[in-house]
Design an enzyme around this catalytic site. Structure first.
Site, PDB file in Angstrom:
ATOM      1  N   GLU A  18       0.830  -1.207   0.000  1.00 54.35           N
ATOM      2  CA  GLU A  18       0.000   0.000   0.000  1.00 54.35           C
ATOM      3  C   GLU A  18       0.862   1.253   0.000  1.00 54.35           C
ATOM      4  O   GLU A  18       2.084   1.192   0.159  1.00 54.35           O
ATOM      5  CB  GLU A  18      -0.874   0.038   1.265  1.00 54.35           C
TER       6      GLU A  18
ATOM      7  N   ARG B 128      -7.600   0.876  12.736  1.00 49.91           N
ATOM      8  CA  ARG B 128      -6.204   1.141  12.433  1.00 49.91           C
ATOM      9  C   ARG B 128      -6.166   2.225  11.357  1.00 49.91           C
ATOM     10  O   ARG B 128      -7.175   2.504  10.704  1.00 49.91           O
ATOM     11  CB  ARG B 128      -5.508  -0.117  11.928  1.00 49.91           C
TER      12      ARG B 128
ATOM     13  N   ASN C  10      -5.048   3.742   7.693  1.00 47.19           N
ATOM     14  CA  ASN C  10      -4.947   3.171   6.342  1.00 47.19           C
ATOM     15  C   ASN C  10      -4.408   4.261   5.422  1.00 47.19           C
ATOM     16  O   ASN C  10      -3.467   4.970   5.773  1.00 47.19           O
ATOM     17  CB  ASN C  10      -6.339   2.633   5.936  1.00 47.19           C
TER      18      ASN C  10
ATOM     19  N   ASN D  22      -9.936   5.377   1.844  1.00 41.91           N
ATOM     20  CA  ASN D  22      -9.084   5.153   0.675  1.00 41.91           C
ATOM     21  C   ASN D  22      -9.199   6.287  -0.339  1.00 41.91           C
ATOM     22  O   ASN D  22      -9.984   7.217  -0.152  1.00 41.91           O
ATOM     23  CB  ASN D  22      -9.472   3.825   0.004  1.00 41.91           C
TER      24      ASN D  22
ATOM     25  N   ASP E  98      -9.843   1.575  -4.320  1.00 44.26           N
ATOM     26  CA  ASP E  98      -8.776   1.575  -3.310  1.00 44.26           C
ATOM     27  C   ASP E  98      -7.945   2.848  -3.500  1.00 44.26           C
ATOM     28  O   ASP E  98      -8.505   3.935  -3.573  1.00 44.26           O
ATOM     29  CB  ASP E  98      -7.986   0.253  -3.386  1.00 44.26           C
TER      30      ASP E  98
HETATM   31  C1  BGC Z   1      -7.107  -1.762   2.997  1.00 42.86           C
HETATM   32  C2  BGC Z   1      -7.561  -3.195   2.939  1.00 42.86           C
HETATM   33  C3  BGC Z   1      -8.876  -3.244   2.212  1.00 42.86           C
HETATM   34  C4  BGC Z   1      -8.760  -2.613   0.868  1.00 42.86           C
HETATM   35  C5  BGC Z   1     -10.070  -2.544   0.170  1.00 42.86           C
HETATM   36  C6  BGC Z   1      -7.018  -1.235   1.604  1.00 42.86           C
HETATM   37  O1  BGC Z   1      -6.625   0.110   1.618  1.00 42.86           O
HETATM   38  O2  BGC Z   1      -5.864  -1.639   3.641  1.00 42.86           O
HETATM   39  O3  BGC Z   1      -7.667  -3.670   4.246  1.00 42.86           O
HETATM   40  O4  BGC Z   1      -9.332  -4.574   2.095  1.00 42.86           O
HETATM   41  O5  BGC Z   1      -8.277  -1.294   1.006  1.00 42.86           O
HETATM   42  O6  BGC Z   1      -9.993  -1.763  -0.974  1.00 42.86           O
HETATM   43 CA    CA Z   2      -5.536   1.682   0.187  1.00 43.44          CA
END
Ligand code: BGC
Ligand code: CA
Length: 293
Positions: A19, A102, A104, A150, A200
């Site tokens: 990521e 958490r 992201n 995201n 994402d």
């Molecule tokens: C997260 C994952 C998630 C995914 C879905 C990511 O940014 O870290 O946990 O399943 O996005 O798009």
């Molecule tokens: Ca992501």
């Protein structure tokens, strides 16, 4: 018809949850993370070498700091990390984040604030939100009620911010005030169709078009600023997670990916799952700002 672009797995490392790619113009290296392996990565394309640093908690995202070192969004909040001394120090630990959350997706805006979103680690309940860390370390919660943060990115003129809740399949746009970091006038930018994965990570190219990695959809999609799909690039992995432009001319799109939750027979069909890819998409990106704090 447009021919398929060249896609190369530049680091075939089977990340669990690759990521957060961030091309550092000063170092000419790509920082990225493996959230669940708790690793910071730094890829040097000129040497084809990737270094890693372990973190004590899940590491969602990061950005290099103007004064050196990194700002990182760990499970417990924002920290500074010095990769030379390997020292971690808290920068801002937001109150009220529940134990199931958490951090992201995160990155800097063009003015050098660091933004990161939180999420329910089980990806079920809307306990996540979006935070803005200012250079003076004031930390503000800007959005709440999110299952999985995201797609954070900004238009080239910094007048629009994009941000998604993956599990609502929706990316929203806000009016963005570059002077204050304030956001207003939330509206739906796109909703991803059921057979095309979920939104994402995202980045904006130099033409102001938005590239979104569609997790579960084997694809990267380029949207114009009105939300119309203008290009789809199929990837050799099911869970591409985030694009970022890099290279000395910012003309290489790096894309992270994940192998998490894939059964052995699904992995057999995508042996590079979790790898870091380069995509020759024929467009350039914009330089990302370092965190000013
Ligand atoms: C997260 C994952 C998630 C995914 C879905 C990511 O940014 O870290 O946990 O399943 O996005 O798009
Ligand atoms: Ca992501």
């Amino acid at each position: 018809m447009m021919t398929a672009p060249e896609i190369t797995c530049v680091h075939d490392c089977h990340a669990v949850l690759g990521e957060g790619p961030f091309w550092d113009v000063r170092e000419q290296r790509l920082y990225w993370v493996d959230i669940k392996s708790r690793l910071i990565h730094r890829f040097d394309p000129s040497a084809g070498r990737d270094e890693t640093w372990p973190m004590p908690e899940d590491v969602g995202s990061l950005a290099p700091r103007d004064r050196g070192g990194l700002v990182v969004a760990l499970k417990s909040g924002f920290h500074f990390y010095d990769p030379v001394e390997r020292e971690l120090a808290p920068a801002a630990l937001p109150d009220g984040e529940p134990a199931n959350n958490r951090f992201n997706d995160g990155k800097t805006d063009r003015q050098g604030r660091f933004w990161a979103g939180s999420m329910d680690d089980a990806e079920k309940v809307p306990t996540g939100g979006l935070y803005c860390l200012e250079p003076n370390l004031r930390c503000r919660k800007m959005v709440d009620g999110i299952i999985c943060s995201n797609s954070l990115c900004w238009s080239p003129d910094s007048r629009t911010m994009y941000y998604a809740d993956s599990w609502r399949r929706t990316v929203w746009a806000w009016d963005f005030d570059p002077a204050t970091g304030d956001i207003a006038n939330r509206r739906v930018f796109i909703t991803v169709a059921a057979d095309a994965g979920i939104p994402d990570g995202a980045t904006v190219d130099s033409e102001g078009f938005i590239w979104i990695a569609q997790w579960g959809g084997w694809r990267l999609v380029r949207y114009d600023p009105t939300g119309k799909i203008v290009r789809t690039i199929m990837m050799p992995v099911e869970q591409p997670s985030c694009p970022a432009f890099g290279g000395s001319s910012l003309d290489i799109m790096y894309v992270t990916s994940a192998s998490i939750h894939l059964s052995a027979d699904r992995i057999a069909r995508q042996p590079q799952a979790g790898g870091l890819f380069s995509v020759d998409a024929g467009v350039k990106g914009l330089p990302e700002a370092r965190f000013r704090g």
